[in-house]
Design a protein around this motif. Sequence first.
Motif, PDB file in Angstrom:
ATOM      1  N   ALA A  62      31.704  31.462  51.854  1.00  0.00           N
ATOM      2  CA  ALA A  62      31.353  32.024  53.165  1.00  0.00           C
ATOM      3  C   ALA A  62      31.395  33.545  53.181  1.00  0.00           C
ATOM      4  O   ALA A  62      30.719  34.172  54.004  1.00  0.00           O
ATOM      5  CB  ALA A  62      32.288  31.470  54.235  1.00  0.00           C
ATOM      6  N   THR A  63      32.178  34.159  52.294  1.00  0.00           N
ATOM      7  CA  THR A  63      32.405  35.607  52.396  1.00  0.00           C
ATOM      8  C   THR A  63      31.815  36.418  51.254  1.00  0.00           C
ATOM      9  O   THR A  63      31.723  37.645  51.358  1.00  0.00           O
ATOM     10  CB  THR A  63      33.919  35.916  52.463  1.00  0.00           C
ATOM     11  N   ALA A  64      31.417  35.782  50.158  1.00  0.00           N
ATOM     12  CA  ALA A  64      30.918  36.522  48.991  1.00  0.00           C
ATOM     13  C   ALA A  64      29.467  36.155  48.708  1.00  0.00           C
ATOM     14  O   ALA A  64      29.031  35.036  48.984  1.00  0.00           O
ATOM     15  CB  ALA A  64      31.788  36.242  47.772  1.00  0.00           C
ATOM     16  N   ASP A  65      28.742  37.096  48.148  1.00  0.00           N
ATOM     17  CA  ASP A  65      27.322  36.891  47.865  1.00  0.00           C
ATOM     18  C   ASP A  65      27.062  36.344  46.465  1.00  0.00           C
ATOM     19  O   ASP A  65      25.947  35.915  46.173  1.00  0.00           O
ATOM     20  CB  ASP A  65      26.559  38.216  48.018  1.00  0.00           C
ATOM     21  N   SER A  66      28.066  36.382  45.583  1.00  0.00           N
ATOM     22  CA  SER A  66      27.814  36.055  44.173  1.00  0.00           C
ATOM     23  C   SER A  66      28.889  35.138  43.607  1.00  0.00           C
ATOM     24  O   SER A  66      29.467  35.416  42.556  1.00  0.00           O
ATOM     25  CB  SER A  66      27.739  37.339  43.348  1.00  0.00           C
ATOM     26  N   VAL A  67      29.161  34.035  44.296  1.00  0.00           N
ATOM     27  CA  VAL A  67      30.211  33.125  43.863  1.00  0.00           C
ATOM     28  C   VAL A  67      29.881  32.487  42.512  1.00  0.00           C
ATOM     29  O   VAL A  67      30.770  32.256  41.686  1.00  0.00           O
ATOM     30  CB  VAL A  67      30.447  32.042  44.928  1.00  0.00           C
ATOM     31  N   TRP A  73      35.950  41.791  39.568  1.00  0.00           N
ATOM     32  CA  TRP A  73      36.850  41.816  40.727  1.00  0.00           C
ATOM     33  C   TRP A  73      36.877  40.456  41.412  1.00  0.00           C
ATOM     34  O   TRP A  73      37.947  39.895  41.674  1.00  0.00           O
ATOM     35  CB  TRP A  73      36.403  42.881  41.719  1.00  0.00           C
ATOM     36  N   LEU A  74      35.693  39.919  41.700  1.00  0.00           N
ATOM     37  CA  LEU A  74      35.627  38.651  42.421  1.00  0.00           C
ATOM     38  C   LEU A  74      36.177  37.505  41.572  1.00  0.00           C
ATOM     39  O   LEU A  74      36.873  36.620  42.086  1.00  0.00           O
ATOM     40  CB  LEU A  74      34.184  38.368  42.838  1.00  0.00           C
ATOM     41  N   MET A  78      39.130  35.130  42.900  1.00  0.00           N
ATOM     42  CA  MET A  78      38.844  33.716  43.156  1.00  0.00           C
ATOM     43  C   MET A  78      39.830  32.782  42.469  1.00  0.00           C
ATOM     44  O   MET A  78      39.936  31.616  42.858  1.00  0.00           O
ATOM     45  CB  MET A  78      37.412  33.390  42.707  1.00  0.00           C
ATOM     46  N   ARG A  79      40.560  33.293  41.477  1.00  0.00           N
ATOM     47  CA  ARG A  79      41.556  32.446  40.816  1.00  0.00           C
ATOM     48  C   ARG A  79      42.825  32.265  41.651  1.00  0.00           C
ATOM     49  O   ARG A  79      43.648  31.394  41.345  1.00  0.00           O
ATOM     50  CB  ARG A  79      41.908  33.035  39.443  1.00  0.00           C
ATOM     51  N   ALA A  80      42.999  33.059  42.693  1.00  0.00           N
ATOM     52  CA  ALA A  80      44.176  32.898  43.554  1.00  0.00           C
ATOM     53  C   ALA A  80      44.124  31.523  44.206  1.00  0.00           C
ATOM     54  O   ALA A  80      43.115  31.162  44.827  1.00  0.00           O
ATOM     55  CB  ALA A  80      44.213  33.985  44.616  1.00  0.00           C
ATOM     56  N   ILE A 173      44.177  37.503  52.817  1.00  0.00           N
ATOM     57  CA  ILE A 173      45.238  37.758  51.844  1.00  0.00           C
ATOM     58  C   ILE A 173      45.159  36.700  50.755  1.00  0.00           C
ATOM     59  O   ILE A 173      45.255  35.503  51.039  1.00  0.00           O
ATOM     60  CB  ILE A 173      46.631  37.714  52.496  1.00  0.00           C
ATOM     61  N   THR A 174      44.964  37.130  49.520  1.00  0.00           N
ATOM     62  CA  THR A 174      45.068  36.212  48.397  1.00  0.00           C
ATOM     63  C   THR A 174      46.518  36.184  47.923  1.00  0.00           C
ATOM     64  O   THR A 174      47.216  37.198  47.958  1.00  0.00           O
ATOM     65  CB  THR A 174      44.164  36.651  47.240  1.00  0.00           C
TER      66      THR A 174
END
Length: 222
Positions: A62-67, A73-74, A78-80, A173-174
């Motif tokens: 929902a929040t990122a353009d390149s999942v 960085w992403l 995303m591993r959190a 918050i991750t």
Amino acid sequence: MEFREVVRRRRMVRNYADAPVDPAVVERMLDHATRAPSAGFSQGWAFVVLDTPDDVRRFWTATADSVEEPDPWLAGMMRAPVVIVPCSSRTAYLERYSAPDKAATRRRNGAPAGDPWNVPYWHMDAAMASLLILQTAVDEGLGACFFGLPPHRELDLREELWLPDDVDPVGAITVGHRAADAGTRGSARTRRRRPTEEVVHRGRWGSHGGSGGGGHLTSPLT
């Protein structure tokens, strides 16, 4: 861990190991968050907790353009295994300060019938609650990162999380175990921390020095 050590160790962690977080630790974070101060004890905060792989994936989609092809960085973020979305409610503060016991506050602030604030305390209080989550993560030996949400993705996130119209996400918050990496990332790696001598003004703006006065004064009018 001593409180001073928690403060000194706190960093925004952006790269996480693929390891779970104890649910009891997350509950302690949330319990501590509710101990934050709030104007008029309004407590207009709320926290959407995403702690399953599917829920965390929904957040990033929902929040990122390149999942599907994340940048470094992403990918690290995303591993959190846990994402907490702190929210605030201006409505809760308006309702609280319309109560009879707050009439004097409204008069004192020149707003007898309306909004008595010159800053959005509903956001500030949610931010202070978020800081307690970050500090609790440090105390528990975990990493965490507060980050802003892309404005063009807010509607998508609202729909995904079923957020009411009078509730605003103030960020996310991750939370997770820090990956074994080279160390500090982001702006803190390239920008120095400003010392207290630069940011503390004693008695008036421009007066720097030790506690108890006697600092050097530089008038802003000269």
